[in-house]
Each structure stands twice: as C-alpha cells, then as structure tokens.
Design a protein around this motif. Structure first.
Motif, PDB file in Angstrom:
ATOM      1  N   VAL A  45     100.935 -16.123  71.466  1.00 39.90           N
ATOM      2  CA  VAL A  45     102.164 -15.433  71.498  1.00 39.90           C
ATOM      3  C   VAL A  45     103.126 -16.406  71.941  1.00 39.90           C
ATOM      4  O   VAL A  45     104.193 -16.576  71.142  1.00 39.90           O
ATOM      5  N   THR A  46     103.075 -17.096  72.782  1.00 39.68           N
ATOM      6  CA  THR A  46     104.082 -17.881  73.334  1.00 39.68           C
ATOM      7  C   THR A  46     104.285 -19.161  72.412  1.00 39.68           C
ATOM      8  O   THR A  46     105.616 -19.571  72.076  1.00 39.68           O
ATOM      9  N   LEU A  47     103.149 -19.694  71.778  1.00 39.72           N
ATOM     10  CA  LEU A  47     103.188 -20.743  70.792  1.00 39.72           C
ATOM     11  C   LEU A  47     103.971 -20.116  69.554  1.00 39.72           C
ATOM     12  O   LEU A  47     104.847 -21.032  69.126  1.00 39.72           O
ATOM     13  N   ALA A  48     103.537 -19.018  69.210  1.00 41.99           N
ATOM     14  CA  ALA A  48     104.330 -18.472  67.971  1.00 41.99           C
ATOM     15  C   ALA A  48     105.853 -18.292  68.182  1.00 41.99           C
ATOM     16  O   ALA A  48     106.632 -18.633  67.419  1.00 41.99           O
ATOM     17  N   ASN A  49     106.191 -17.938  69.311  1.00 39.83           N
ATOM     18  CA  ASN A  49     107.661 -17.773  69.851  1.00 39.83           C
ATOM     19  C   ASN A  49     108.192 -19.182  69.625  1.00 39.83           C
ATOM     20  O   ASN A  49     109.297 -19.210  69.235  1.00 39.83           O
ATOM     21  N   ALA A  50     107.646 -20.078  70.291  1.00 38.00           N
ATOM     22  CA  ALA A  50     108.233 -21.107  70.170  1.00 38.00           C
ATOM     23  C   ALA A  50     108.473 -22.181  68.931  1.00 38.00           C
ATOM     24  O   ALA A  50     109.292 -22.856  68.823  1.00 38.00           O
ATOM     25  N   LEU A  51     107.539 -21.496  68.328  1.00 32.91           N
ATOM     26  CA  LEU A  51     107.569 -22.057  66.704  1.00 32.91           C
ATOM     27  C   LEU A  51     108.330 -21.317  65.684  1.00 32.91           C
ATOM     28  O   LEU A  51     108.235 -21.509  64.478  1.00 32.91           O
ATOM     29  N   ASP A  52     108.961 -20.125  66.381  1.00 33.13           N
ATOM     30  CA  ASP A  52     109.665 -19.467  65.559  1.00 33.13           C
ATOM     31  C   ASP A  52     108.875 -18.602  64.578  1.00 33.13           C
ATOM     32  O   ASP A  52     109.534 -18.537  63.405  1.00 33.13           O
ATOM     33  N   VAL A  53     107.737 -18.099  64.746  1.00 36.02           N
ATOM     34  CA  VAL A  53     107.111 -17.441  63.937  1.00 36.02           C
ATOM     35  C   VAL A  53     106.373 -16.174  64.267  1.00 36.02           C
ATOM     36  O   VAL A  53     106.346 -16.016  65.600  1.00 36.02           O
ATOM     37  N   GLU A  54     106.064 -15.003  63.545  1.00 34.67           N
ATOM     38  CA  GLU A  54     105.160 -13.849  64.171  1.00 34.67           C
ATOM     39  C   GLU A  54     104.011 -14.340  64.487  1.00 34.67           C
ATOM     40  O   GLU A  54     103.442 -15.187  63.936  1.00 34.67           O
ATOM     41  N   PRO A  55     103.413 -13.874  65.645  1.00 32.45           N
ATOM     42  CA  PRO A  55     102.212 -14.076  65.894  1.00 32.45           C
ATOM     43  C   PRO A  55     100.996 -14.144  64.959  1.00 32.45           C
ATOM     44  O   PRO A  55     100.018 -15.075  65.009  1.00 32.45           O
ATOM     45  N   HIS A  56     101.171 -13.190  64.119  1.00 38.60           N
ATOM     46  CA  HIS A  56     100.175 -12.738  63.279  1.00 38.60           C
ATOM     47  C   HIS A  56      99.922 -13.956  62.146  1.00 38.60           C
ATOM     48  O   HIS A  56      98.961 -14.344  61.726  1.00 38.60           O
ATOM     49  N   ALA A  57     100.980 -14.483  62.149  1.00 41.77           N
ATOM     50  CA  ALA A  57     101.232 -15.749  61.152  1.00 41.77           C
ATOM     51  C   ALA A  57     100.300 -16.837  61.536  1.00 41.77           C
ATOM     52  O   ALA A  57      99.814 -17.737  60.459  1.00 41.77           O
ATOM     53  N   LEU A  58      99.813 -17.000  62.777  1.00 39.22           N
ATOM     54  CA  LEU A  58      98.844 -18.101  63.071  1.00 39.22           C
ATOM     55  C   LEU A  58      97.461 -17.685  62.784  1.00 39.22           C
ATOM     56  O   LEU A  58      96.507 -18.578  62.625  1.00 39.22           O
TER      57      LEU A  58
END
Length: 76
Positions: free
Chosen positions: A55-68
């Motif tokens: 979730v932290t990585l997704a936020n830093a990359l400006d995407v929703e966590p499920h996108a990962l």
C-alpha cells in the motif's frame, strides 16, 4: 496447471511504474521508508512484501494498491 508467480508480477509492475515516474530505486525507497536493497528484492520477485509495504508503494507511485496485483491480458 500453471502457477502464477505474484511476487514477480508485483515486482515487474512496481519497476515499470517507478521507471515511468522517472524515479530511482533510492528515491522511491526513501519515500516509502524502506531500504533500497529491499525494494530491489521486491522488484526482482525475491521478496514477499507485506500488505502495508504494498500500500505504501502504491501510494508513492500514485496508483491504487490493487493495480499492483492485476494480471495483464495473456499472463495466465
């Protein structure tokens, strides 16, 4: 039956998003409060990041966590 390697999928997505944003591993790791070596292991599929780290990585990359976690068409 083909097993899906989610660690590789997540790692590849993070790497592509990071590069697309023009960020180095060092910068993204600092933004997320993790070590660059840990980020490198995540991107290579060697590490199994926690939900909090994802979730932290997704936020830093400006995407929703499920996108990962989403599979690309034809990835099965």
């Amino acid at each position: 039956m083909n097993e899906i390697n989610y660690k590789n999928i997540v790692g590849e997505k993070i790497r592509a998003l990071r590069k697309g944003a023009g960020l180095s591993q060092e910068v993204l790791a600092q933004r997320c409060g993790i070590f660059r070596t840990y980020l490198s292991r995540i991107e290579s599929g060697a590490a199994n990041p926690s939900l909090v780290v994802l979730v932290t990585l997704a936020n830093a990359l400006d995407v929703e966590p499920h996108a990962l976690l989403m599979l690309e068409a034809g990835s099965k």
